[in-house]
Design a protein around this motif. Sequence first.
Motif, PDB file in Angstrom:
ATOM      1  N   LEU A  35      16.617  14.960  25.193  1.00  0.00           N
ATOM      2  CA  LEU A  35      16.123  15.727  26.332  1.00  0.00           C
ATOM      3  C   LEU A  35      16.751  17.118  26.324  1.00  0.00           C
ATOM      4  CD1 LEU A  35      16.460  13.005  29.131  1.00  0.00           C
ATOM      5  CD2 LEU A  35      14.299  13.969  28.308  1.00  0.00           C
ATOM      6  N   ALA A  36      15.975  18.120  26.748  1.00  0.00           N
ATOM      7  CA  ALA A  36      16.541  19.444  26.960  1.00  0.00           C
ATOM      8  C   ALA A  36      17.484  19.370  28.159  1.00  0.00           C
ATOM      9  CB  ALA A  36      15.438  20.457  27.211  1.00  0.00           C
ATOM     10  N   THR A  37      18.640  20.000  28.057  1.00  0.00           N
ATOM     11  CA  THR A  37      19.666  19.833  29.076  1.00  0.00           C
ATOM     12  C   THR A  37      20.087  21.152  29.704  1.00  0.00           C
ATOM     13  OG1 THR A  37      21.324  19.857  27.291  1.00  0.00           O
ATOM     14  CG2 THR A  37      20.646  17.711  28.127  1.00  0.00           C
ATOM     15  N   VAL A  38      20.688  21.035  30.880  1.00  0.00           N
ATOM     16  CA  VAL A  38      21.341  22.149  31.554  1.00  0.00           C
ATOM     17  C   VAL A  38      22.756  21.692  31.850  1.00  0.00           C
ATOM     18  CG1 VAL A  38      20.466  21.382  33.809  1.00  0.00           C
ATOM     19  CG2 VAL A  38      21.293  23.732  33.530  1.00  0.00           C
ATOM     20  N   ALA A  39      23.717  22.609  31.732  1.00  0.00           N
ATOM     21  CA  ALA A  39      25.124  22.264  31.910  1.00  0.00           C
ATOM     22  C   ALA A  39      25.801  23.275  32.823  1.00  0.00           C
ATOM     23  CB  ALA A  39      25.834  22.227  30.558  1.00  0.00           C
ATOM     24  N   CYS A  40      26.764  22.799  33.614  1.00  0.00           N
ATOM     25  CA  CYS A  40      27.603  23.662  34.449  1.00  0.00           C
ATOM     26  C   CYS A  40      29.052  23.207  34.327  1.00  0.00           C
ATOM     27  CB  CYS A  40      27.182  23.611  35.920  1.00  0.00           C
ATOM     28  SG  CYS A  40      25.547  24.314  36.267  1.00  0.00           S
ATOM     29  N   SER A  41      29.974  24.132  34.495  1.00  0.00           N
ATOM     30  CA  SER A  41      31.400  23.821  34.393  1.00  0.00           C
ATOM     31  C   SER A  41      31.757  22.647  35.296  1.00  0.00           C
ATOM     32  CB  SER A  41      32.236  25.035  34.801  1.00  0.00           C
ATOM     33  OG  SER A  41      31.905  26.169  34.027  1.00  0.00           O
ATOM     34  N   ARG A  42      32.674  21.813  34.822  1.00  0.00           N
ATOM     35  CA  ARG A  42      33.090  20.635  35.591  1.00  0.00           C
ATOM     36  C   ARG A  42      34.156  21.059  36.603  1.00  0.00           C
ATOM     37  NH1 ARG A  42      32.178  15.026  35.205  1.00  0.00           N
ATOM     38  NH2 ARG A  42      30.755  15.352  33.470  1.00  0.00           N
ATOM     39  N   THR A  43      33.696  21.820  37.616  1.00  0.00           N
ATOM     40  CA  THR A  43      34.523  22.280  38.729  1.00  0.00           C
ATOM     41  C   THR A  43      33.811  21.897  40.021  1.00  0.00           C
ATOM     42  OG1 THR A  43      33.406  24.439  38.852  1.00  0.00           O
ATOM     43  CG2 THR A  43      35.310  24.273  37.358  1.00  0.00           C
ATOM     44  N   PRO A  44      34.489  21.953  41.177  1.00  0.00           N
ATOM     45  CA  PRO A  44      33.785  21.657  42.434  1.00  0.00           C
ATOM     46  C   PRO A  44      32.560  22.539  42.647  1.00  0.00           C
ATOM     47  CG  PRO A  44      36.148  21.636  42.789  1.00  0.00           C
ATOM     48  CD  PRO A  44      35.941  22.138  41.390  1.00  0.00           C
ATOM     49  N   GLU A  45      32.685  23.837  42.341  1.00  0.00           N
ATOM     50  CA  GLU A  45      31.544  24.739  42.483  1.00  0.00           C
ATOM     51  C   GLU A  45      30.465  24.402  41.452  1.00  0.00           C
ATOM     52  OE1 GLU A  45      30.775  29.539  43.058  1.00  0.00           O
ATOM     53  OE2 GLU A  45      32.382  28.838  41.737  1.00  0.00           O
ATOM     54  N   GLY A  46      30.896  24.044  40.233  1.00  0.00           N
ATOM     55  CA  GLY A  46      29.938  23.663  39.210  1.00  0.00           C
ATOM     56  C   GLY A  46      29.166  22.424  39.606  1.00  0.00           C
ATOM     57  N   ARG A  47      29.830  21.491  40.303  1.00  0.00           N
ATOM     58  CA  ARG A  47      29.135  20.303  40.794  1.00  0.00           C
ATOM     59  C   ARG A  47      28.050  20.684  41.796  1.00  0.00           C
ATOM     60  NH1 ARG A  47      28.337  14.784  39.579  1.00  0.00           N
ATOM     61  NH2 ARG A  47      27.142  14.020  41.347  1.00  0.00           N
ATOM     62  N   GLN A  48      28.346  21.623  42.681  1.00  0.00           N
ATOM     63  CA  GLN A  48      27.342  22.088  43.638  1.00  0.00           C
ATOM     64  C   GLN A  48      26.163  22.721  42.901  1.00  0.00           C
ATOM     65  OE1 GLN A  48      29.319  24.734  46.346  1.00  0.00           O
ATOM     66  NE2 GLN A  48      30.689  23.155  47.147  1.00  0.00           N
ATOM     67  N   HIS A  49      26.470  23.503  41.864  1.00  0.00           N
ATOM     68  CA  HIS A  49      25.415  24.187  41.120  1.00  0.00           C
ATOM     69  C   HIS A  49      24.523  23.192  40.380  1.00  0.00           C
ATOM     70  CE1 HIS A  49      27.869  28.208  40.948  1.00  0.00           C
ATOM     71  NE2 HIS A  49      27.467  27.877  42.162  1.00  0.00           N
ATOM     72  N   ILE A  50      25.120  22.217  39.693  1.00  0.00           N
ATOM     73  CA  ILE A  50      24.307  21.270  38.930  1.00  0.00           C
ATOM     74  C   ILE A  50      23.462  20.415  39.869  1.00  0.00           C
ATOM     75  CG2 ILE A  50      25.901  19.298  38.774  1.00  0.00           C
ATOM     76  CD1 ILE A  50      23.960  20.756  35.793  1.00  0.00           C
ATOM     77  N   GLU A  51      23.977  20.115  41.062  1.00  0.00           N
ATOM     78  CA  GLU A  51      23.187  19.366  42.046  1.00  0.00           C
ATOM     79  C   GLU A  51      21.992  20.193  42.516  1.00  0.00           C
ATOM     80  OE1 GLU A  51      25.961  18.303  45.078  1.00  0.00           O
ATOM     81  OE2 GLU A  51      26.740  16.550  43.994  1.00  0.00           O
ATOM     82  N   ALA A  52      22.213  21.487  42.743  1.00  0.00           N
ATOM     83  CA  ALA A  52      21.115  22.359  43.179  1.00  0.00           C
ATOM     84  C   ALA A  52      20.070  22.522  42.078  1.00  0.00           C
ATOM     85  CB  ALA A  52      21.667  23.719  43.591  1.00  0.00           C
ATOM     86  N   ILE A  53      20.528  22.633  40.829  1.00  0.00           N
ATOM     87  CA  ILE A  53      19.604  22.774  39.701  1.00  0.00           C
ATOM     88  C   ILE A  53      18.787  21.502  39.529  1.00  0.00           C
ATOM     89  CG2 ILE A  53      19.465  23.079  37.201  1.00  0.00           C
ATOM     90  CD1 ILE A  53      22.140  24.731  37.505  1.00  0.00           C
ATOM     91  N   ASP A  54      19.463  20.352  39.582  1.00  0.00           N
ATOM     92  CA  ASP A  54      18.788  19.070  39.442  1.00  0.00           C
ATOM     93  C   ASP A  54      17.734  18.891  40.538  1.00  0.00           C
ATOM     94  OD1 ASP A  54      19.086  16.132  38.155  1.00  0.00           O
ATOM     95  OD2 ASP A  54      18.811  15.951  40.321  1.00  0.00           O
ATOM     96  N   ALA A  55      18.082  19.277  41.777  1.00  0.00           N
ATOM     97  CA  ALA A  55      17.122  19.172  42.881  1.00  0.00           C
ATOM     98  C   ALA A  55      15.929  20.093  42.652  1.00  0.00           C
ATOM     99  CB  ALA A  55      17.814  19.508  44.203  1.00  0.00           C
ATOM    100  N   ALA A  56      16.172  21.285  42.085  1.00  0.00           N
ATOM    101  CA  ALA A  56      15.077  22.218  41.813  1.00  0.00           C
ATOM    102  C   ALA A  56      14.134  21.655  40.751  1.00  0.00           C
ATOM    103  CB  ALA A  56      15.631  23.570  41.375  1.00  0.00           C
ATOM    104  N   VAL A  57      14.683  20.966  39.752  1.00  0.00           N
ATOM    105  CA  VAL A  57      13.837  20.349  38.727  1.00  0.00           C
ATOM    106  C   VAL A  57      12.947  19.283  39.361  1.00  0.00           C
ATOM    107  CG1 VAL A  57      13.821  18.965  36.616  1.00  0.00           C
ATOM    108  CG2 VAL A  57      15.475  20.819  36.863  1.00  0.00           C
TER     109      VAL A  57
END
Length: 310
Positions: free
Chosen positions: A244-266
């Motif tokens: 699968l094509a993937t998206v990645a964000c730093s494993r930080t508290p802010e990165g967790r917020q970002h990956i959750e927002a990106i996943d929701a947008a998908v």
Amino acid sequence: MLPQFLGSCLRSLLPGLALLSALAAPARAAELPAITWLVQDVPPHFSYTRSGQTPLTVEDLGQGELDGFMRILLKRMPQYRHVLVEMPFTRFEVQARQGQTMCSLLHVRTPERLAWLYFSHLYPPLFSRQLHVVVHRDRLAQFETATTGQALQLTDLLQRPDLQGLLPRDRAFGPRIDALLKQAGEAAPRTVVPNRNMHLLHMLRARRMDYTLEYPSVVDEFLRLQGGDDLVKLPLAEGRSTQLATVACSRTPEGRQHIEAIDAAVRRLAQEKDREGWMRGWRKEGLDEQDRQRVIRYMDERARGGPAIE
């Protein structure tokens, strides 16, 4: 008289109010939280469209496989400012490991990267993502199985001391190929750190190695820009190792917020009624029918499912 007076006052105030509103708009935009995105000129998957300049805004992104999807996706995340930054993969890794929060569509998921990156997925791999062995036409006879019509086996190539490969350093090719390269140890192809002025296909053309691994669309774009037909693409049996094509964000508290927002947008993207519309706007050349059907099936599952974050 009073209504006329009030109307006159209001009309005199409107230009000033419009000016204040215009001045306040950039301030409001600057107050939005920002996501910092890695960008690189790696055509045709991710291409700089403004005369080779680094894209500065979402509107500057092109219509390749990755930058095209990124442009579609980021337009559905207006709650963030999107800051596009060009840097080498090695620098991205150092900064992410040090706790800086950044995101990337250019990183393949590997077990090692899960230690410092969160991952989610975006769409199934397109046929342009099937890795090939790239060789110089003059040395085609050395690749004996190429004449049989069967796909080359990387395991066979790694056991051929007469064939010298060269690969970009720290690039992930997917779990199957990465595992084979690791198991090969000293027999694995040498690696170099490429840059914008040293394309491995230039080195192959200069016969500094016998083969490299690359996506066919990258080779096609290289030959289109540089001219010639001296490089040949041979299917690799293990080539489709990226699931699968993937998206990645730093494993930080802010990165967790970002990956959750990106996943929701998908998932919102998957639920849109005009799915055909954004698929047409994704890639300049469009999707072939087989890829299109695979994307539709994937989006059907994403629309019904929950978050997909690792």
